[in-house]
Design an enzyme around this catalytic site. Structure first.
Site, PDB file in Angstrom:
ATOM      1  N   TYR A 146      28.937  61.252  30.676  1.00 49.25           N
ATOM      2  CA  TYR A 146      27.685  60.561  30.984  1.00 49.25           C
ATOM      3  C   TYR A 146      27.927  59.203  31.630  1.00 49.25           C
ATOM      4  O   TYR A 146      27.154  58.770  32.477  1.00 49.25           O
ATOM      5  CB  TYR A 146      26.871  60.349  29.699  1.00 49.25           C
ATOM      6  N   LYS A 196      37.938  70.476  22.563  1.00 50.59           N
ATOM      7  CA  LYS A 196      38.368  71.538  23.486  1.00 50.59           C
ATOM      8  C   LYS A 196      39.780  71.180  23.943  1.00 50.59           C
ATOM      9  O   LYS A 196      40.058  71.043  25.147  1.00 50.59           O
ATOM     10  CB  LYS A 196      37.370  71.608  24.659  1.00 50.59           C
ATOM     11  N   ASP A 228      33.528  75.888  21.813  1.00 53.20           N
ATOM     12  CA  ASP A 228      32.899  77.182  22.117  1.00 53.20           C
ATOM     13  C   ASP A 228      32.759  78.017  20.836  1.00 53.20           C
ATOM     14  O   ASP A 228      31.723  78.646  20.597  1.00 53.20           O
ATOM     15  CB  ASP A 228      33.648  77.933  23.230  1.00 53.20           C
ATOM     16  N   ASP A 252      25.398  66.753  23.178  1.00 53.92           N
ATOM     17  CA  ASP A 252      24.107  67.033  23.817  1.00 53.92           C
ATOM     18  C   ASP A 252      23.795  68.527  23.680  1.00 53.92           C
ATOM     19  O   ASP A 252      22.693  68.922  23.288  1.00 53.92           O
ATOM     20  CB  ASP A 252      24.161  66.633  25.296  1.00 53.92           C
ATOM     21  N   ASP A 256      21.127  70.556  20.782  1.00 54.37           N
ATOM     22  CA  ASP A 256      19.993  71.407  21.171  1.00 54.37           C
ATOM     23  C   ASP A 256      20.109  72.772  20.490  1.00 54.37           C
ATOM     24  O   ASP A 256      19.111  73.389  20.134  1.00 54.37           O
ATOM     25  CB  ASP A 256      19.935  71.600  22.695  1.00 54.37           C
TER      26      ASP A 256
HETATM   27  C1  IPM Z   1      19.255  63.993  24.640  1.00 58.69           C
HETATM   28  C2  IPM Z   1      18.671  64.253  25.981  1.00 58.69           C
HETATM   29  C3  IPM Z   1      19.244  63.244  26.969  1.00 58.69           C
HETATM   30  C4  IPM Z   1      20.743  63.414  26.991  1.00 58.69           C
HETATM   31  C5  IPM Z   1      18.649  63.356  28.383  1.00 58.69           C
HETATM   32  C6  IPM Z   1      17.143  63.198  28.371  1.00 58.69           C
HETATM   33  C7  IPM Z   1      19.280  62.412  29.355  1.00 58.69           C
HETATM   34  O1  IPM Z   1      18.917  65.554  26.391  1.00 58.69           O
HETATM   35  O2  IPM Z   1      19.052  62.874  24.107  1.00 58.69           O
HETATM   36  O3  IPM Z   1      19.909  64.888  24.102  1.00 58.69           O
HETATM   37  O4  IPM Z   1      21.259  64.257  27.727  1.00 58.69           O
HETATM   38  O5  IPM Z   1      21.417  62.694  26.255  1.00 58.69           O
HETATM   39 MG    MG Z   2      19.862  66.725  24.950  1.00 56.58          MG
END
Ligand code: IPM
Ligand code: MG
Length: 365
Positions: A146, A196, A228, A252, A256
């Site tokens: 990032y 990894k 993975d 990230d 999710d």
């Molecule tokens: C998160 C989001 C952010 C990230 C985006 C909105 C830039 O997906 O906080 O997980 O990738 O960190």
């Molecule tokens: Mg995210």
């Protein structure tokens, strides 16, 4: 009377709706604890770009600078709408990453908490959920891909190319490792280190530093897990995890997946902690498709308030009660349309209906 300044960044899409419910909770907590939360609204995100010409305007920076903590709603627009904003001013690159960088919020806590009362939202089978799922992802938030060097251009063969680097130095790894070990020490004393290292040199260094820091925590068991494989086992056997630590991009993606385990990213609050400042935000996006309809569940925003009470204001008991109040509203069979699935027989309520019930429940605790 203690008084705290809290910057309120509504953000985009469903942001203002869910933030309104979060501040109801803060009002109640303030009243019964004799503390004053001075709420300082500040424009942030795509909405700020359209109203102020910048997605993180100077006035918002000044408000965040003087705040004791920052409560932030989701940001972002649909893919098509985003194109109306120049690339570097789009809210992710123009506001969110600069916020993280400004306050060096390197430690991102993302709890994946599925008590039995929420199990019906999860796509996982009951035998996998068992008595419930409760682990926390600790994501490094200001390093790696990032924030590494980025280069685009035309190479010697005349081809467009891009080069983005995954950068960490040992100090950056050491500080997040300490946070992870400290967290594991307070919980089940097992730390899953996600990496990894069979491919990435960044992971080789990462693992070395994890081992070094681990020497100071002899009572915490470290289990090294390839990223993975971790993705697979989050589906097959998530209950084996308690505290997981990982670099920014892995975090990230796997966080999710944590939302997937719960059945919705709407159930994912988070805390982003830096050396001097912390901010709290839902892990999900601004859901522009359902904005303005009062159907989004404010759980992740109210959960972020709970994390703020605990981590910024030392109000651990109140934080626990906020979680309890939300569980109890679900336990009474209520839900919001965004979380509902065919077959879930819930009493459907609106965003503010949910916030009101949680506030009433909290008042009783
Ligand atoms: C998160 C989001 C952010 C990230 C985006 C909105 C830039 O997906 O906080 O997980 O990738 O960190
Ligand atoms: Mg995210």
């Amino acid at each position: 009377m203690d008084s705290y300044k809290v910057a309120i960044l509504d953000g985009d899409g469903i942001g203002p709706e869910i933030m309104a419910e979060a501040t109801k909770i803060l009002d109640l907590i303030a009243e019964r604890n004799q503390v004053n939360f001075e709420l300082l609204p500040a424009p942030f995100g795509a909405s700020a770009y359209f109203s102020h010409g910048h997605s993180f305007p100077e006035e918002s920076k000044a408000i965040c600078d003087k705040a004791d903590a920052i409560l932030k709603g989701p940001i972002g627009l649909s893919h098509e709408e985003s194109k109306k904003i120049p690339l570097d001013m789009q809210p992710e690159r123009g506001a969110l990453l600069p916020l993280r960088r400004r306050y060096n919020t390197f430690a991102n806590f993302r709890p994946v908490f599925l008590p039995k009362g929420l199990a019906h939202f999860s796509p996982l089978k009951p035998d996998i959920i068992g008595d419930g799922i409760d682990f926390i992802i600790i994501r490094e938030l200001v390093g790696g891909l990032y924030f590494g060097n980025k280069e685009t251009g035309i190479n010697e063969d005349g081809k467009r190319f891009v080069n983005e680097s995954l950068e960490y130095d040992e100090d950056q790894i050491r500080r997040i490792a300490r946070v992870a070990f400290d967290t594991a020490k307070k919980r089940k004393k097992v730390l899953h280190n996600i990496h990894k290292s069979n491919v990435l040199k960044s992971s080789v260094l990462w693992n070395e530093v994890i081992e070094e820091v681990g020497v100071d925590y002899p009572d915490v068991e470290v289990i090294h897990f390839l990223v993975d494989a971790a993705a697979t086992y989050l589906c097959l056997n998530p209950r084996q995890f308690d505290v997981m630590v990982m670099e920014n991009m892995f975090g990230d993606i796997l966080s999710d997946q944590g939302g997937g385990i719960l059945g919705s990213l709407g159930l994912m609050p988070s805390a982003c902690i830096g050396p001097k400042k912390a901010y709290y935000e839902p892990s999900h996006g601004s859901a522009p498709d359902i904005a303005g309809q009062s159907i989004a569940n404010p759980y992740s925003m109210i959960g972020s308030v709970a994390m703020m009470l605990e981590m910024s204001f030392n109000m651990e008991d109140e934080a626990k009660k906020v979680w309890q109040a939300m569980q109890s509203v679900f336990a009474q069979g209520y839900s919001t349309p965004d979380l509902s699935k065919p077959g879930i027989n819930a009493k459907m309520i609106s965003t503010d209906g949910f916030g009101d019930l949680v506030t009433e429940e909290l008042a009783r605790l």
